[in-house]
Design a protein around this motif. Sequence first.
Motif, PDB file in Angstrom:
ATOM      1  N   GLN A   5       0.859  -1.174   0.000  1.00 51.73           N
ATOM      2  CA  GLN A   5       0.000   0.000   0.000  1.00 51.73           C
ATOM      3  C   GLN A   5       0.898   1.226   0.000  1.00 51.73           C
ATOM      4  OE1 GLN A   5      -2.522  -0.396   3.391  1.00 51.73           O
ATOM      5  NE2 GLN A   5      -3.423  -2.307   2.693  1.00 51.73           N
ATOM      6  N   ALA A   6       0.742   2.064  -1.004  1.00 58.07           N
ATOM      7  CA  ALA A   6       1.564   3.263  -1.106  1.00 58.07           C
ATOM      8  C   ALA A   6       0.687   4.493  -1.202  1.00 58.07           C
ATOM      9  CB  ALA A   6       2.477   3.169  -2.329  1.00 58.07           C
ATOM     10  N   ASP A   7       1.056   5.500  -0.461  1.00 54.59           N
ATOM     11  CA  ASP A   7       0.343   6.776  -0.503  1.00 54.59           C
ATOM     12  C   ASP A   7       0.657   7.465  -1.831  1.00 54.59           C
ATOM     13  OD1 ASP A   7      -0.280   9.587  -0.077  1.00 54.59           O
ATOM     14  OD2 ASP A   7      -0.551   9.023   2.022  1.00 54.59           O
ATOM     15  N   ARG A   8      -0.284   8.242  -2.314  1.00 58.09           N
ATOM     16  CA  ARG A   8      -0.073   8.952  -3.579  1.00 58.09           C
ATOM     17  C   ARG A   8       1.031  10.008  -3.461  1.00 58.09           C
ATOM     18  NH1 ARG A   8      -3.743   7.556  -7.277  1.00 58.09           N
ATOM     19  NH2 ARG A   8      -5.736   6.732  -6.589  1.00 58.09           N
ATOM     20  N   GLU A   9       1.351  10.415  -2.279  1.00 58.19           N
ATOM     21  CA  GLU A   9       2.379  11.439  -2.059  1.00 58.19           C
ATOM     22  C   GLU A   9       3.780  10.837  -1.964  1.00 58.19           C
ATOM     23  OE1 GLU A   9       1.287  14.850  -0.557  1.00 58.19           O
ATOM     24  OE2 GLU A   9      -0.591  14.381  -1.543  1.00 58.19           O
ATOM     25  N   THR A  10       3.890   9.521  -2.015  1.00 59.33           N
ATOM     26  CA  THR A  10       5.181   8.845  -1.912  1.00 59.33           C
ATOM     27  C   THR A  10       6.047   9.188  -3.119  1.00 59.33           C
ATOM     28  OG1 THR A  10       4.153   7.011  -0.746  1.00 59.33           O
ATOM     29  CG2 THR A  10       6.268   6.577  -1.752  1.00 59.33           C
ATOM     30  N   SER A  11       7.350   9.337  -2.878  1.00 64.04           N
ATOM     31  CA  SER A  11       8.257   9.612  -3.999  1.00 64.04           C
ATOM     32  C   SER A  11       8.483   8.337  -4.805  1.00 64.04           C
ATOM     33  CB  SER A  11       9.592  10.148  -3.482  1.00 64.04           C
ATOM     34  OG  SER A  11      10.314   9.131  -2.829  1.00 64.04           O
ATOM     35  N   TYR A  12       8.775   8.526  -6.071  1.00 66.86           N
ATOM     36  CA  TYR A  12       9.031   7.385  -6.948  1.00 66.86           C
ATOM     37  C   TYR A  12      10.246   6.596  -6.469  1.00 66.86           C
ATOM     38  CZ  TYR A  12       5.648   8.960 -10.398  1.00 66.86           C
ATOM     39  OH  TYR A  12       4.501   9.317 -11.034  1.00 66.86           O
ATOM     40  N   GLU A  13      11.254   7.297  -6.011  1.00 64.43           N
ATOM     41  CA  GLU A  13      12.473   6.628  -5.565  1.00 64.43           C
ATOM     42  C   GLU A  13      12.189   5.673  -4.410  1.00 64.43           C
ATOM     43  OE1 GLU A  13      16.681   7.813  -3.488  1.00 64.43           O
ATOM     44  OE2 GLU A  13      15.798   9.225  -4.901  1.00 64.43           O
ATOM     45  N   ALA A  14      11.434   6.126  -3.420  1.00 60.42           N
ATOM     46  CA  ALA A  14      11.109   5.273  -2.272  1.00 60.42           C
ATOM     47  C   ALA A  14      10.226   4.105  -2.702  1.00 60.42           C
ATOM     48  CB  ALA A  14      10.412   6.092  -1.195  1.00 60.42           C
ATOM     49  N   TYR A  15       9.280   4.359  -3.604  1.00 60.91           N
ATOM     50  CA  TYR A  15       8.395   3.294  -4.073  1.00 60.91           C
ATOM     51  C   TYR A  15       9.191   2.209  -4.795  1.00 60.91           C
ATOM     52  CZ  TYR A  15       4.681   0.911  -6.585  1.00 60.91           C
ATOM     53  OH  TYR A  15       3.849  -0.045  -7.091  1.00 60.91           O
ATOM     54  N   PHE A  16      10.073   2.608  -5.700  1.00 59.32           N
ATOM     55  CA  PHE A  16      10.830   1.611  -6.456  1.00 59.32           C
ATOM     56  C   PHE A  16      11.872   0.912  -5.595  1.00 59.32           C
ATOM     57  CE2 PHE A  16       9.159   3.954 -10.155  1.00 59.32           C
ATOM     58  CZ  PHE A  16       8.491   2.889 -10.724  1.00 59.32           C
ATOM     59  N   GLN A  17      12.417   1.587  -4.591  1.00 59.98           N
ATOM     60  CA  GLN A  17      13.317   0.902  -3.652  1.00 59.98           C
ATOM     61  C   GLN A  17      12.559  -0.188  -2.900  1.00 59.98           C
ATOM     62  OE1 GLN A  17      15.032   3.865  -1.103  1.00 59.98           O
ATOM     63  NE2 GLN A  17      16.722   4.287  -2.503  1.00 59.98           N
ATOM     64  N   MET A  18      11.332   0.132  -2.472  1.00 61.01           N
ATOM     65  CA  MET A  18      10.525  -0.853  -1.769  1.00 61.01           C
ATOM     66  C   MET A  18      10.177  -2.028  -2.686  1.00 61.01           C
ATOM     67  SD  MET A  18       6.731  -1.488  -1.156  1.00 61.01           S
ATOM     68  CE  MET A  18       6.268  -0.147  -2.134  1.00 61.01           C
ATOM     69  N   GLN A  19       9.780  -1.738  -3.931  1.00 57.07           N
ATOM     70  CA  GLN A  19       9.473  -2.799  -4.891  1.00 57.07           C
ATOM     71  C   GLN A  19      10.714  -3.655  -5.170  1.00 57.07           C
ATOM     72  OE1 GLN A  19       6.810  -3.944  -6.414  1.00 57.07           O
ATOM     73  NE2 GLN A  19       5.317  -2.448  -5.727  1.00 57.07           N
ATOM     74  N   ASN A  20      11.852  -3.020  -5.352  1.00 58.12           N
ATOM     75  CA  ASN A  20      13.089  -3.762  -5.618  1.00 58.12           C
ATOM     76  C   ASN A  20      13.482  -4.632  -4.435  1.00 58.12           C
ATOM     77  OD1 ASN A  20      13.449  -2.861  -8.228  1.00 58.12           O
ATOM     78  ND2 ASN A  20      14.713  -1.128  -7.601  1.00 58.12           N
ATOM     79  N   THR A  21      13.249  -4.152  -3.233  1.00 56.47           N
ATOM     80  CA  THR A  21      13.552  -4.941  -2.039  1.00 56.47           C
ATOM     81  C   THR A  21      12.706  -6.210  -2.013  1.00 56.47           C
ATOM     82  OG1 THR A  21      14.158  -2.960  -0.815  1.00 56.47           O
ATOM     83  CG2 THR A  21      13.595  -4.911   0.477  1.00 56.47           C
ATOM     84  N   ILE A  22      11.424  -6.081  -2.308  1.00 54.98           N
ATOM     85  CA  ILE A  22      10.535  -7.246  -2.307  1.00 54.98           C
ATOM     86  C   ILE A  22      10.938  -8.224  -3.405  1.00 54.98           C
ATOM     87  CG2 ILE A  22       8.154  -8.006  -2.689  1.00 54.98           C
ATOM     88  CD1 ILE A  22       7.275  -5.347  -1.362  1.00 54.98           C
ATOM     89  N   VAL A  23      11.185  -7.712  -4.608  1.00 50.27           N
ATOM     90  CA  VAL A  23      11.567  -8.578  -5.726  1.00 50.27           C
ATOM     91  C   VAL A  23      12.921  -9.242  -5.449  1.00 50.27           C
ATOM     92  CG1 VAL A  23      12.222  -8.572  -8.168  1.00 50.27           C
ATOM     93  CG2 VAL A  23      10.182  -7.355  -7.418  1.00 50.27           C
ATOM     94  N   ASN A  24      13.864  -8.517  -4.854  1.00 46.03           N
ATOM     95  CA  ASN A  24      15.167  -9.101  -4.519  1.00 46.03           C
ATOM     96  C   ASN A  24      15.052 -10.178  -3.446  1.00 46.03           C
ATOM     97  OD1 ASN A  24      16.504  -7.551  -6.399  1.00 46.03           O
ATOM     98  ND2 ASN A  24      17.068  -5.964  -4.936  1.00 46.03           N
ATOM     99  N   ALA A  25      14.088 -10.034  -2.538  1.00 48.41           N
ATOM    100  CA  ALA A  25      13.864 -11.080  -1.539  1.00 48.41           C
ATOM    101  C   ALA A  25      13.397 -12.364  -2.220  1.00 48.41           C
ATOM    102  CB  ALA A  25      12.830 -10.613  -0.513  1.00 48.41           C
ATOM    103  N   TYR A  26      12.448 -12.246  -3.140  1.00 47.35           N
ATOM    104  CA  TYR A  26      12.022 -13.417  -3.909  1.00 47.35           C
ATOM    105  C   TYR A  26      13.185 -13.989  -4.711  1.00 47.35           C
ATOM    106  CZ  TYR A  26       6.965 -13.048  -3.126  1.00 47.35           C
ATOM    107  OH  TYR A  26       5.720 -13.050  -2.577  1.00 47.35           O
ATOM    108  N   GLN A  27      13.974 -13.110  -5.311  1.00 49.99           N
ATOM    109  CA  GLN A  27      15.094 -13.559  -6.141  1.00 49.99           C
ATOM    110  C   GLN A  27      16.132 -14.319  -5.318  1.00 49.99           C
ATOM    111  OE1 GLN A  27      14.955 -13.327  -9.372  1.00 49.99           O
ATOM    112  NE2 GLN A  27      16.868 -14.405  -9.610  1.00 49.99           N
ATOM    113  N   SER A  28      16.384 -13.879  -4.093  1.00 47.73           N
ATOM    114  CA  SER A  28      17.353 -14.597  -3.257  1.00 47.73           C
ATOM    115  C   SER A  28      16.834 -15.983  -2.882  1.00 47.73           C
ATOM    116  CB  SER A  28      17.689 -13.783  -2.009  1.00 47.73           C
ATOM    117  OG  SER A  28      16.577 -13.698  -1.148  1.00 47.73           O
ATOM    118  N   LEU A  29      15.513 -16.099  -2.625  1.00 54.97           N
ATOM    119  CA  LEU A  29      14.941 -17.414  -2.343  1.00 54.97           C
ATOM    120  C   LEU A  29      15.028 -18.323  -3.569  1.00 54.97           C
ATOM    121  CD1 LEU A  29      11.796 -16.366  -0.313  1.00 54.97           C
ATOM    122  CD2 LEU A  29      13.708 -17.723   0.527  1.00 54.97           C
ATOM    123  N   ARG A  30      14.739 -17.767  -4.727  1.00 54.84           N
ATOM    124  CA  ARG A  30      14.819 -18.559  -5.962  1.00 54.84           C
ATOM    125  C   ARG A  30      16.258 -18.957  -6.272  1.00 54.84           C
ATOM    126  NH1 ARG A  30      10.463 -15.120  -9.640  1.00 54.84           N
ATOM    127  NH2 ARG A  30       8.615 -15.959  -8.622  1.00 54.84           N
TER     128      ARG A  30
END
Length: 173
Positions: free
Chosen positions: A106-131
């Motif tokens: 859940q992301a607020d509309r006021e969130t910066s793109y940088e913070a949003y993509f860092q959060m998305q990359n963190t989640i995707v990297n967690a899956y990638q490390s498990l894989r």
Amino acid sequence: MFRKRYRQQIPELNTTSTADISFMLLIFFLVTSSMDTDKGLLRQMAPPLVEQQQPQDINKELVVTVELDGHDQLTCDGKVVSQKELSDAVIAMVSVNRTGHFISVQADRETSYEAYFQMQNTIVNAYQSLRERYAQEHYGKSYARCNLDERSLVNEYYPQRISEMPIQKGGTP
């Protein structure tokens, strides 16, 4: 005795084929060069509900709720966390319940793109490390070196189950 002076004429270069050659070179470089394309986030939409199909109830214990507020503050299940702690929480949840878990972003509309993509990359990297770990254990090679069939098996073993929605002004989705 006047002599006529003849002006020396400078020979001209034949440039009629220059335009054709430059055009051919341009076409050659356009065809042989590769253009980098930006890729977005790869997400698969849920299939539409069939009329006979009932919505599933989701166990709240199997949901990791990740929120990013307007001040770029990251929270996971109500606690303020860093990117590393978020990665650890995702890895822990997915390791425990591979196919029943959900990551609710859940992301607020006021969130910066940088913070949003860092959060998305963190989640995707967690899956990638498990894989990556699964591919090393079962195939003896990295995920990147696996063939298409092996990668699809690894992806089925650790599916990405991410749900995204904006934060409403009241604080609840």
